[in-house]
Motif scaffolding. Sequence first.
Motif, short mmCIF file in Angstrom:
data_model
loop_
_atom_site.label_atom_id
_atom_site.label_comp_id
_atom_site.label_asym_id
_atom_site.label_seq_id
_atom_site.Cartn_x
_atom_site.Cartn_y
_atom_site.Cartn_z
N UNK A 49 97.47 110.98 -70.59
CA UNK A 49 98.01 111.40 -71.41
C UNK A 49 97.95 113.12 -71.86
N UNK A 50 96.87 113.35 -71.61
CA UNK A 50 96.60 114.85 -71.45
C UNK A 50 97.69 115.70 -70.55
N UNK A 74 92.98 112.00 -78.02
CA UNK A 74 92.35 111.32 -78.69
C UNK A 74 93.29 109.97 -79.47
N UNK A 75 94.71 110.03 -78.75
CA UNK A 75 95.32 108.71 -79.39
C UNK A 75 94.81 107.70 -78.38
N UNK A 76 94.10 107.62 -77.64
CA UNK A 76 93.82 106.59 -76.77
C UNK A 76 92.36 106.14 -77.17
N UNK A 79 103.64 103.47 -71.31
CA UNK A 79 103.42 103.13 -72.79
C UNK A 79 103.42 104.36 -73.52
N UNK A 80 102.96 105.40 -73.06
CA UNK A 80 102.76 106.58 -73.72
C UNK A 80 104.14 107.13 -74.12
N UNK A 84 88.67 106.89 -69.64
CA UNK A 84 88.92 108.35 -69.29
C UNK A 84 90.06 108.67 -68.31
N UNK A 85 90.46 107.86 -67.63
CA UNK A 85 91.65 107.93 -67.15
C UNK A 85 92.82 108.01 -67.73
#
Length: 302
Positions: A240-241, A248-250, A183-184, A234-235
């Motif tokens: 993403x990181x 922060x996009x999550x 998705x990312x 959190x996961x």
Amino acid sequence: MRKVLVTGAGGQLGLDVCDVLSGEMPPGAAVGRLPAAKMGRISGYEVIRATHDLLDITERSVVMEAVSTIRPDVIVHAAAYTRVDDCEHDQDMAFAVNAVGTRNIAEAARRYGAYVAYVSTDYVFDGASDRPYVEWDIPSPISVYGRSKLGGEMELDGEWSAVRTSWLCGARGGNFVKAIVGAYRDGKPLKVVNDQRGCPTVTSDLAGMLGWIATERLPGVFHVTNRGAASWWDVARFIVQELGGDPNIVQPITTTELDPPRAAPRPPNSVLDNMALRTADMDYMPDWQDGIARLIRALDET
Ligand SMILES: NC(=O)c1ccc[n+]([C@@H]2O[C@H](COP(=O)([O-])OP(=O)(O)OC[C@H]3O[C@@H](n4cnc5c(N)ncnc54)[C@H](OP(=O)(O)O)[C@@H]3O)[C@@H](O)[C@H]2O)c1
């Protein structure tokens, strides 16, 4: 050579367990950093990969025939009906596979002298506790899947192993990590629940410990997860990181905000304290962040 039969050998955990029992490293394994003799370097076993098409555990006569012919020393029983939401709509199927199927495995193991290591789940707990669950807490499942997996536990003899684990993700199979990575990379918006806490666990790490518990014939219930607890949010932020993005996009959402809503209720807290391993100085499982970082790298390599 001793024989180990693995049920569910085509599943995401089963594939990694077969690798470990064959003396190979599954994708994303913590090569060289875990006590090799204990995790991931098991030798001296012929591995019989019982995929679903070869061995349907709901067929009692088929299970009896297979075990009587193969005569395994150990059965790692990882087969299950794992579609948690579908279980709510098909209770008979859930119990036929997870409870009756395990009864069939247990009967055959008893008759032909095999040791059984059964894979169970955090979903045997209701999640109402405000602390992590230990092996001796009384299960109280809130979903059909959880009840059927607990049914499987009830079929085991006391001298066998029940390994409860949670939130599995591996290189081979559909799971949360793959979904978030996909998705990312597709630029899709990420809305992830922040009100369920558990222990994310990578199958390559679990496979080593499960294979070891099974071949060492360690009896009783074991909670086996990667270390540390997290919410799904959190996961997702961590993934993403790791991919070089901005966590922060999550966007955090609650379970009730999921669209479409899920059929099966989830325990809000299913954090498993690996107390049996820890108190025996056998808690070799890496942190969940370490496991998921390795898994993401393995996904890019495959
Ligand atoms: N995934 C998780 O987050 C999680 C968490 C806690 C515990 N667990 C437990 O961990 C174990 C492995 O799960 P997993 O994530 O690897 O699931 P998985 O990928 O769905 O693997 C389960 C395997 O069991 C097979 N199976 C289903 N019905 C069967 C039957 N009647 N006879 C023989 N095989 C059958 C499936 O084959 P088909 O695909 O062909 O049906 C599949 O290959 C299961 O016992 C599960 O309950 C999983």
